[in-house]
Motif scaffolding. Structure first.
Motif, PDB file in Angstrom:
ATOM      1  N   ILE A   1      18.316 -18.873  28.166  1.00 17.40           N
ATOM      2  CA  ILE A   1      18.506 -19.114  26.740  1.00 17.40           C
ATOM      3  C   ILE A   1      17.118 -19.187  26.104  1.00 17.40           C
ATOM      4  O   ILE A   1      16.284 -19.996  26.518  1.00 17.40           O
ATOM      5  CB  ILE A   1      19.269 -20.433  26.487  1.00 17.40           C
ATOM      6  N   PHE A   2      16.857 -18.339  25.124  1.00 20.39           N
ATOM      7  CA  PHE A   2      15.552 -18.381  24.461  1.00 20.39           C
ATOM      8  C   PHE A   2      15.654 -17.748  23.081  1.00 20.39           C
ATOM      9  O   PHE A   2      16.546 -16.950  22.809  1.00 20.39           O
ATOM     10  CB  PHE A   2      14.490 -17.663  25.300  1.00 20.39           C
TER      11      PHE A   2
ATOM     12  N   THR B   1      17.206 -28.151  19.288  1.00 24.62           N
ATOM     13  CA  THR B   1      18.468 -28.753  19.722  1.00 24.62           C
ATOM     14  C   THR B   1      19.412 -27.682  20.248  1.00 24.62           C
ATOM     15  O   THR B   1      20.069 -27.863  21.275  1.00 24.62           O
ATOM     16  CB  THR B   1      19.132 -29.515  18.555  1.00 24.62           C
ATOM     17  N   PHE B   2      19.481 -26.572  19.543  1.00 24.50           N
ATOM     18  CA  PHE B   2      20.320 -25.459  20.006  1.00 24.50           C
ATOM     19  C   PHE B   2      19.898 -25.010  21.399  1.00 24.50           C
ATOM     20  O   PHE B   2      20.723 -24.889  22.315  1.00 24.50           O
ATOM     21  CB  PHE B   2      20.219 -24.294  19.014  1.00 24.50           C
ATOM     22  N   LEU B   3      18.613 -24.760  21.586  1.00 19.24           N
ATOM     23  CA  LEU B   3      18.125 -24.248  22.865  1.00 19.24           C
ATOM     24  C   LEU B   3      18.390 -25.209  24.013  1.00 19.24           C
ATOM     25  O   LEU B   3      18.675 -24.779  25.140  1.00 19.24           O
ATOM     26  CB  LEU B   3      16.631 -23.954  22.763  1.00 19.24           C
ATOM     27  N   MET B   4      18.304 -26.494  23.750  1.00 23.72           N
ATOM     28  CA  MET B   4      18.433 -27.479  24.816  1.00 23.72           C
ATOM     29  C   MET B   4      19.862 -27.942  25.069  1.00 23.72           C
ATOM     30  O   MET B   4      20.107 -28.740  25.973  1.00 23.72           O
ATOM     31  CB  MET B   4      17.553 -28.706  24.505  1.00 23.72           C
ATOM     32  N   THR B   5      20.808 -27.449  24.271  1.00 29.47           N
ATOM     33  CA  THR B   5      22.187 -27.887  24.474  1.00 29.47           C
ATOM     34  C   THR B   5      23.124 -26.729  24.820  1.00 29.47           C
ATOM     35  O   THR B   5      24.336 -26.921  24.929  1.00 29.47           O
ATOM     36  CB  THR B   5      22.731 -28.609  23.220  1.00 29.47           C
ATOM     37  N   MET B   6      22.577 -25.541  25.013  1.00 26.00           N
ATOM     38  CA  MET B   6      23.384 -24.394  25.424  1.00 26.00           C
ATOM     39  C   MET B   6      23.355 -24.241  26.946  1.00 26.00           C
ATOM     40  O   MET B   6      22.445 -24.717  27.621  1.00 26.00           O
ATOM     41  CB  MET B   6      22.853 -23.116  24.775  1.00 26.00           C
ATOM     42  N   ARG B   7      24.362 -23.542  27.465  1.00 28.95           N
ATOM     43  CA  ARG B   7      24.391 -23.268  28.906  1.00 28.95           C
ATOM     44  C   ARG B   7      23.424 -22.128  29.209  1.00 28.95           C
ATOM     45  O   ARG B   7      23.297 -21.172  28.455  1.00 28.95           O
ATOM     46  CB  ARG B   7      25.795 -22.883  29.350  1.00 28.95           C
ATOM     47  N   GLY B   8      22.773 -22.233  30.370  1.00 28.78           N
ATOM     48  CA  GLY B   8      21.735 -21.282  30.748  1.00 28.78           C
ATOM     49  C   GLY B   8      20.414 -22.015  30.877  1.00 28.78           C
ATOM     50  O   GLY B   8      20.259 -23.144  30.400  1.00 28.78           O
ATOM     51  N   THR B   9      19.457 -21.393  31.510  1.00 30.90           N
ATOM     52  CA  THR B   9      18.144 -22.006  31.674  1.00 30.90           C
ATOM     53  C   THR B   9      17.332 -21.791  30.408  1.00 30.90           C
ATOM     54  O   THR B   9      17.055 -20.647  30.039  1.00 30.90           O
ATOM     55  CB  THR B   9      17.398 -21.392  32.872  1.00 30.90           C
ATOM     56  N   PRO B  10      16.929 -22.871  29.708  1.00 30.86           N
ATOM     57  CA  PRO B  10      16.165 -22.694  28.469  1.00 30.86           C
ATOM     58  C   PRO B  10      14.700 -22.346  28.739  1.00 30.86           C
ATOM     59  O   PRO B  10      14.047 -22.963  29.584  1.00 30.86           O
ATOM     60  CB  PRO B  10      16.293 -24.052  27.778  1.00 30.86           C
TER      61      PRO B  10
END
Length: 584
Positions: free
Chosen positions: A353-354, A384-393
């Motif tokens: 996720i990026f 907040t979006f990046l750190m709360t989605m599934r996947g490696t941020p």
């Protein structure tokens, strides 16, 4: 080495059995209790990756260029962010045509950055702080100053000739291939020494390697083993989806360059190369692997990252970062893209996720609002979006401060080879230079490459010399020193987010469900795992927005907000507000 090992085999066996029983009973392999058998826990899934652009991070010797000793001096800062992995852009020996993505010696360090001894100290310092290191592996192409290429162009019979793609000129000009960085966008470069053309998808100083040649593949395996044996923790495969070529070089349809990925990416043979890399290198070390690019289809991405394929751990999907335009972007499209990728990988495979990196402009300037009024709050919302989605941020250095585009207006301000060559191309074809510079101000790669802003001293504390590229004028107010003192700064909010993600496996592995799909202002979703449910609501606009999640928020527990104080009306979101609730 072995003086501390007990001599009795029975004693050793007893200790091993006891340890195994403890681990099995506790389920606490990663420091948190795993109460489900449904998830496949891996350290690289639970990591937060922090990307460092070394040329712009911290200069130690005053030459205006960031270096390894500069990074070493800031290891405690990196640790304080709560990140788990540092991804370092190329530091190998290079003539620096494309800021290190043109490698002339894969086993040595660019003199601008320091020495191999400096690298060893940096790696040791990272590991001491519990931080892993991922290095860029640039093997779609090399530099034209690499010894392989020097030998390759010396004669048609040189053993290294087949390390690259050469076509003899007496057979005519090869079918057109598009170059992303060349002034004329022609990927075939004529070389008079042997009366032949060589292929370069990027700069003419970046000749493409011939992966059909098993000797090239063995060279790459050996390079990877060299760094893995040094103790690095992973590889990011730069432009690797382009490594395989149809070496019959058929003619492509006119205008193919408008969608060149369809022709350049995932050519037959690529998966075989990745499987060889896995077998020869990756499977023998506890390292993570990520591809730049996820192919042309969801099937392509799965074929690269599904565990039973034995290729890579994860890939970048560029659909998300391609949405932002200088004219703006549509949140509904943004939600559709990220939700679709999540659904396709809900049960199998893993992705990153990026929203920003060294090839994109600044996060807050592209997807948020970098005006003085909204820069901080919109930066926090995007984090907040990046750190709360599934996947490696994957999180780019400086975004934790809310660093923004520098607003360059003159071509002299830029350093990026792709932009400078495109500028000359536009001059040659009579293009609109004002329009070109306007677009560059928004989207140029140099927007994210300005020096890291450490404090309010000269050159933002990046260097005591003249920086290789101009420092953003806003450094006196946007910098680490100032934000350390402000408990509500972007920096300290980012630290809260990394802590939140670490403490909640639901944010790593939890099921993602999109809510209020057609809301043009709000992105709302839940993450759910083992009976725990978090609700994330994000306002992507500069106006107040209504929240319609279908949940009774009166009983929801506030976990985190990017605004200070309590929330009096949970049915509305303030401009760029981000809120994380725990649903009872």
């Amino acid at each position: 080495m072995n003086s501390y090992i007990p001599s009795s085999p029975a004693f050793n066996l007893k200790k091993i059995v006891v340890a195994c029983i403890i681990i099995l009973c506790s389920g606490n392999v990663f420091g948190q209790t795993d109460t489900t058998h449904k998830i496949d826990r891996k350290w690289w899934k639970e990591a937060v990756v922090y990307q460092i652009y070394p040329r712009s991070f911290k200069d130690n010797n005053g030459d205006g260029i960031g270096d390894l000793k500069g990074i070493i001096s800031k290891l405690d800062y990196i640790k304080s962010l709560g990140v788990d992995v540092v991804w370092l852009n190329p530091i190998y020996s290079s003539p620096n045509d494309d800021n290190g993505y043109d490698v002339s010696d894969y086993r040595n360090i660019m003199s601008d950055f320091g020495t191999i001894e400096d690298f060893n100290v940096m790696l040791k310092g990272l590991h001491y702080r519990g931080i892993k290191l991922v290095m860029d592996l640039v093997v779609n192409h090399s530099s034209d100053e690499h010894e392989w290429f020097k030998q390759s162009r010396s004669s048609r019979t040189n053993p290294y000739r087949e390390y690259y793609h050469w076509l003899n000129a007496e057979n005519g000009k090869p079918p057109y291939r598009y170059s992303l960085f060349d002034i004329n966008h022609d990927a075939w470069r004529y070389d008079s020494l042997t009366n032949a053309y060589y292929l370069h998808y990027f700069s003419r100083k970046q000749p493409d390697l011939n992966w059909e040649n098993p000797k090239v593949r063995q060279e790459v395996f050996n390079i990877m083993k060299f760094w893995a044996d040094k103790g690095i923790d992973g590889f990011r495969m730069d432009a690797f989806q382009y490594a395989a070529k149809d070496t019959t070089f058929p003619a492509f349809p006119k205008g193919f360059e408008k969608n060149f990925n369809q022709y350049y990416g995932m050519v037959t043979g690529l998966h075989g190369y990745l499987q060889q890399i896995n077998k020869e290198v990756l499977s023998k070390y506890n390292v993570m692997s990520v591809a730049e690019g996820a192919g042309n289809t969801y099937e392509d991405a799965h074929n690269m990252v599904d565990a039973d394929r034995h290729e890579l751990n994860m890939a970048y999907a560029f659909d998300g970062v391609s949405i932002a335009k200088s004219s703006g972007y549509n949140l509904l499209e943004f939600k559709r893209v990220f939700s679709k990728w999540d659904s396709v990988f809900a049960d199998k495979g893993w992705l990153s996720i990026f929203l920003a990196n060294h090839d994109q402009a600044r996060l807050v300037s592209r997807y948020g609002n970098d005006s003085p009024e909204f820069r901080e709050v919109s930066s926090k919302m995007l984090s907040t979006f990046l750190m709360t989605m599934r996947g490696t941020p994957y999180y780019y250095n400086g975004d934790e401060l809310g660093m923004s585009n520098p607003g360059f207006t003159k071509i002299e301000d830029y350093r990026d080879v792709s932009l400078l060559n495109e500028y000359h191309h536009q001059l040659n074809i009579g293009g609109s230079i004002p329009d070109f510079l306007k677009e560059a101000k928004f989207s140029s790669r140099d927007n994210s490459r300005t020096p890291f802003q450490w404090d309010s001293s000269v050159n933002a504390g990046f260097t005591t010399g003249t920086p290789w590229i101009k420092v953003n004028d806003n450094y006196k107010t946007i910098n680490v020193a100032a934000e350390e003192k402000d408990k509500n700064s972007c920096l300290n909010y980012f630290r809260k987010l990394t802590k939140l993600r670490k403490e909640n496996l639901v944010l790593v592995y939890g099921k993602y469900t999109l809510l209020d799909k057609d809301n043009p202002k709000v992105y709302a979703y839940t993450r759910e795992l083992d009976g725990k449910k978090l609700l994330i609501v994000l306002n992507f606009t500069s106006t107040v927005a209504e929240v319609k999640t279908g949940y009774d928020l009166s009983t929801a527990k506030l976990v985190l907000s990017n605004y200070e104080g309590s929330i009096s009306d949970k049915s509305k979101l303030l401009p760029y507000q981000a809120v994380v609730y725990q649903i009872q």
